[in-house]
Design an enzyme around this catalytic site. Sequence first.
Site, PDB file in Angstrom:
ATOM      1  NE  ARG A 109       7.484   0.758   1.182  1.00  0.00           N
ATOM      2  CZ  ARG A 109       7.382   0.651  -0.240  1.00  0.00           C
ATOM      3  NH1 ARG A 109       6.529  -0.545  -0.541  1.00  0.00           N
ATOM      4  NH2 ARG A 109       8.212   1.147  -0.969  1.00  0.00           N
ATOM      5  CD  GLU A 150       9.307  -5.859   3.439  1.00  0.00           C
ATOM      6  OE1 GLU A 150      10.336  -5.282   2.791  1.00  0.00           O
ATOM      7  OE2 GLU A 150       8.179  -5.856   3.076  1.00  0.00           O
ATOM      8  CG  HIS A 193       8.941  -5.310  -0.741  1.00  0.00           C
ATOM      9  ND1 HIS A 193       9.155  -4.306   0.195  1.00  0.00           N
ATOM     10  CD2 HIS A 193       8.312  -4.548  -1.858  1.00  0.00           C
ATOM     11  CE1 HIS A 193       8.800  -3.224  -0.023  1.00  0.00           C
ATOM     12  NE2 HIS A 193       8.234  -3.298  -1.335  1.00  0.00           N
TER      13      HIS A 193
HETATM   14  N1  LIG Z   1       4.946  -4.473  -2.992  1.00  0.00           N
HETATM   15  C1  LIG Z   1       5.636  -3.897  -3.838  1.00  0.00           C
HETATM   16  O1  LIG Z   1       6.364  -4.401  -4.435  1.00  0.00           O
HETATM   17  C2  LIG Z   1       5.362  -2.318  -4.040  1.00  0.00           C
HETATM   18  C3  LIG Z   1       4.665  -1.547  -3.159  1.00  0.00           C
HETATM   19  N2  LIG Z   1       4.529  -0.329  -3.591  1.00  0.00           N
HETATM   20  C4  LIG Z   1       3.749   0.421  -2.435  1.00  0.00           C
HETATM   21  O2  LIG Z   1       2.298   0.842  -2.940  1.00  0.00           O
HETATM   22  C5  LIG Z   1       2.236   2.162  -2.407  1.00  0.00           C
HETATM   23  C6  LIG Z   1       1.074   2.779  -3.336  1.00  0.00           C
HETATM   24  O3  LIG Z   1       1.732   3.038  -4.875  1.00  0.00           O
HETATM   25  P1  LIG Z   1       1.038   3.843  -5.764  1.00  0.00           P
HETATM   26  O4  LIG Z   1      -0.501   3.414  -5.940  1.00  0.00           O
HETATM   27  O5  LIG Z   1       1.928   3.775  -7.027  1.00  0.00           O
HETATM   28  O6  LIG Z   1       1.097   5.332  -4.835  1.00  0.00           O
HETATM   29  P2  LIG Z   1       0.463   6.756  -5.277  1.00  0.00           P
HETATM   30  O7  LIG Z   1       1.156   7.510  -4.451  1.00  0.00           O
HETATM   31  O8  LIG Z   1       0.037   6.738  -6.518  1.00  0.00           O
HETATM   32  O9  LIG Z   1      -1.051   6.250  -4.457  1.00  0.00           O
HETATM   33  C7  LIG Z   1      -1.229   6.116  -2.993  1.00  0.00           C
HETATM   34  C8  LIG Z   1      -2.614   6.505  -2.643  1.00  0.00           C
HETATM   35  O10 LIG Z   1      -2.942   6.135  -1.536  1.00  0.00           O
HETATM   36  C9  LIG Z   1      -3.799   7.063  -0.941  1.00  0.00           C
HETATM   37  N3  LIG Z   1      -3.734   7.197   0.445  1.00  0.00           N
HETATM   38  C10 LIG Z   1      -2.814   7.562   1.493  1.00  0.00           C
HETATM   39  N4  LIG Z   1      -3.096   7.828   2.613  1.00  0.00           N
HETATM   40  C11 LIG Z   1      -4.395   6.642   2.797  1.00  0.00           C
HETATM   41  C12 LIG Z   1      -4.992   6.225   3.586  1.00  0.00           C
HETATM   42  N5  LIG Z   1      -4.927   6.735   4.786  1.00  0.00           N
HETATM   43  N6  LIG Z   1      -6.119   5.546   3.307  1.00  0.00           N
HETATM   44  C13 LIG Z   1      -6.358   5.340   2.125  1.00  0.00           C
HETATM   45  N7  LIG Z   1      -5.598   5.505   1.035  1.00  0.00           N
HETATM   46  C14 LIG Z   1      -4.637   6.533   1.387  1.00  0.00           C
HETATM   47  C15 LIG Z   1      -3.149   8.287  -1.606  1.00  0.00           C
HETATM   48  O11 LIG Z   1      -4.134   9.510  -1.563  1.00  0.00           O
HETATM   49  C16 LIG Z   1      -2.843   7.805  -3.012  1.00  0.00           C
HETATM   50  O12 LIG Z   1      -3.982   8.010  -3.633  1.00  0.00           O
HETATM   51  C17 LIG Z   1       3.550   2.850  -2.434  1.00  0.00           C
HETATM   52  O13 LIG Z   1       3.733   3.925  -1.916  1.00  0.00           O
HETATM   53  C18 LIG Z   1       4.456   1.837  -2.042  1.00  0.00           C
HETATM   54  O14 LIG Z   1       4.677   1.938  -0.679  1.00  0.00           O
HETATM   55  C19 LIG Z   1       4.312   0.096  -4.557  1.00  0.00           C
HETATM   56  C20 LIG Z   1       5.182  -0.511  -5.468  1.00  0.00           C
HETATM   57  C21 LIG Z   1       5.573  -1.863  -5.414  1.00  0.00           C
HETATM   58  O1  LIG Z   2       8.312   0.935  -5.851  1.00  0.00           O
HETATM   59  C1  LIG Z   2       8.413   0.374  -4.737  1.00  0.00           C
HETATM   60  O2  LIG Z   2       7.716   1.274  -3.999  1.00  0.00           O
HETATM   61  C2  LIG Z   2       8.434  -0.949  -4.146  1.00  0.00           C
HETATM   62  O3  LIG Z   2       7.895  -1.396  -3.058  1.00  0.00           O
HETATM   63  C3  LIG Z   2       9.437  -1.710  -4.898  1.00  0.00           C
HETATM   64  O4  LIG Z   2       8.861  -2.246  -6.100  1.00  0.00           O
HETATM   65  C4  LIG Z   2      10.396  -2.296  -4.132  1.00  0.00           C
HETATM   66  O5  LIG Z   2      11.630  -2.826  -4.876  1.00  0.00           O
HETATM   67  P1  LIG Z   2      12.772  -3.015  -4.219  1.00  0.00           P
HETATM   68  O6  LIG Z   2      13.290  -1.761  -3.593  1.00  0.00           O
HETATM   69  O7  LIG Z   2      12.356  -3.956  -2.950  1.00  0.00           O
HETATM   70  O8  LIG Z   2      13.762  -3.449  -5.167  1.00  0.00           O
END
Ligand SMILES: NC(=O)C1=CN([C@@H]2O[C@H](COP(=O)(O)OP(=O)(O)OC[C@H]3O[C@@H](n4cnc5c(N)ncnc54)[C@H](O)[C@@H]3O)[C@@H](O)[C@H]2O)C=CC1
Ligand SMILES: O=C(O)C(=O)[C@H](O)COP(=O)(O)O
Length: 411
Positions: free
Chosen positions: A238, A267, A284
């Site tokens: 994020r 954003e 994003h």
């Molecule tokens: N750019 C994009 O399109 C996307 C962005 N995301 C973002 O990526 C994030 C992570 O996704 P996932 O791995 O699926 O989530 P997840 O919930 O499976 O894993 C997140 C990990 O971050 C760790 N974490 C929490 N606080 C932390 C800290 N202070 N320092 C280091 N690690 C910490 C947690 O313990 C957890 O293991 C999502 O929450 C979302 O915000 C997710 C999908 C798409």
């Molecule tokens: O899954 C998440 O968390 C994400 O950041 C998404 O991939 C972002 O998708 P949109 O909401 O931007 O379509």
Amino acid sequence: MKLVIDTNIPAADACFGAFGTLIRVPGREISACDVVEADALIVRSITQVNRALLAQSAVRFVGTCTIGTDHIDRELLTERGIHFASAPGCNAEAVVDYVLSSLLTVSEREGWPLLERKVGVVGVGNVGSRLQQRLQALGVETLLCDPPRAEKEHVEQDGVGQGSAGQGGSGQGGTGQESLRVEGQQGFVSLDELIDRCDVLCLHTPLVSDGPHATYQLLNAQRINELAPGTVLLNAGRGDCVDGLALRSRLAGKGDITAILDVWEEEPGIDAGLRDLVALATPHIAGHSLDGKLRGSWMIQQALAELEGQPSQTTFNELCPPPALAMLTLQHMLPVEDALRLCVRAVYDVRRDHDALQRQVFQQGIKRGFDYCRAHYPLRREFNTLKIVLKGDAISLQEPLSAAGFQTQCG
Ligand SMILES: NC(=O)C1=CN([C@@H]2O[C@H](COP(=O)(O)OP(=O)(O)OC[C@H]3O[C@@H](n4cnc5c(N)ncnc54)[C@H](O)[C@@H]3O)[C@@H](O)[C@H]2O)C=CC1
Ligand SMILES: O=C(O)C(=O)[C@H](O)COP(=O)(O)O
């Protein structure tokens, strides 16, 4: 049943049509008026689901077809007895594809071998752990930082906790970090150690505003200044996890590090100056594979069906079409990183998204350009939809190509 749903959610009819009437509203425009009579609200990450939005709503179900949930006031939903579902892991493979495409691109531009670099993964959840697996299978040395996991797994393994793994926002190693070195199966390190030892840093943390493991400005000015010259910083978690102003001044000043940003503060009104200095700037979309988006829709459909006591409308395989490019043949040996680039770019070339953002921002300005690219995102599939057939001496590429996430077949 009346369902208010973000216009950008694919397969809305197939997934949610049978529940009732769908009212489609662009995600950033969903307002309190829209949801007054809604029974269900289905969103993606750009709709703030908060007290103001739900003030007069009798909504019973909120679903977000995304991994991240920082746009949802979870406490409010609990307080109001509203069922909630998110889609953990739905687009994690797509984010890892994005990371590999990005790192292979900057390593080619800057002329260094990716497979010989040490990569630090911050946030080792659905995305981070998949990234670590693929990198490790490719033979890349990885270091992992995940204080919440380190703490939990340490407690689970030894039955006791020894100090905190929180980074405390100070930029210093700090108390208790040493005790985390080898705890947990994964051997987590502190963020400061990871910064100290890695050439590449990949951020995959959720946005957590407070508490011992807050991630808001996890990469603060001090840590950004401490990055060694030549470091590559990639953020696909994020935007608020990185101090954008500090990053901008490091890039504009010494200009001795490389930044790859998919997520940004504020954003879609992102910092134009920062965008200009970033090696790969995307709007994003790291998780925007067709597969990932459909998986998100399908997972929320499953949750709603369960709540309503209805059978699931469709299987994921019925929703997801076959890829346009199903097979590719390599008949001669290539240097491994060249072969990886060739196959990665056949499925997903991140330069397309970087160029599109640049073009649209030039034509329409920052906010409109950013959202235009997201709303008109081209079809993108995941690496595992492509089978690579290997012939002759190209057979020796099987290991790295399957490590990168492709299907492979010899002969
Ligand atoms: N750019 C994009 O399109 C996307 C962005 N995301 C973002 O990526 C994030 C992570 O996704 P996932 O791995 O699926 O989530 P997840 O919930 O499976 O894993 C997140 C990990 O971050 C760790 N974490 C929490 N606080 C932390 C800290 N202070 N320092 C280091 N690690 C910490 C947690 O313990 C957890 O293991 C999502 O929450 C979302 O915000 C997710 C999908 C798409
Ligand atoms: O899954 C998440 O968390 C994400 O950041 C998404 O991939 C972002 O998708 P949109 O909401 O931007 O379509």
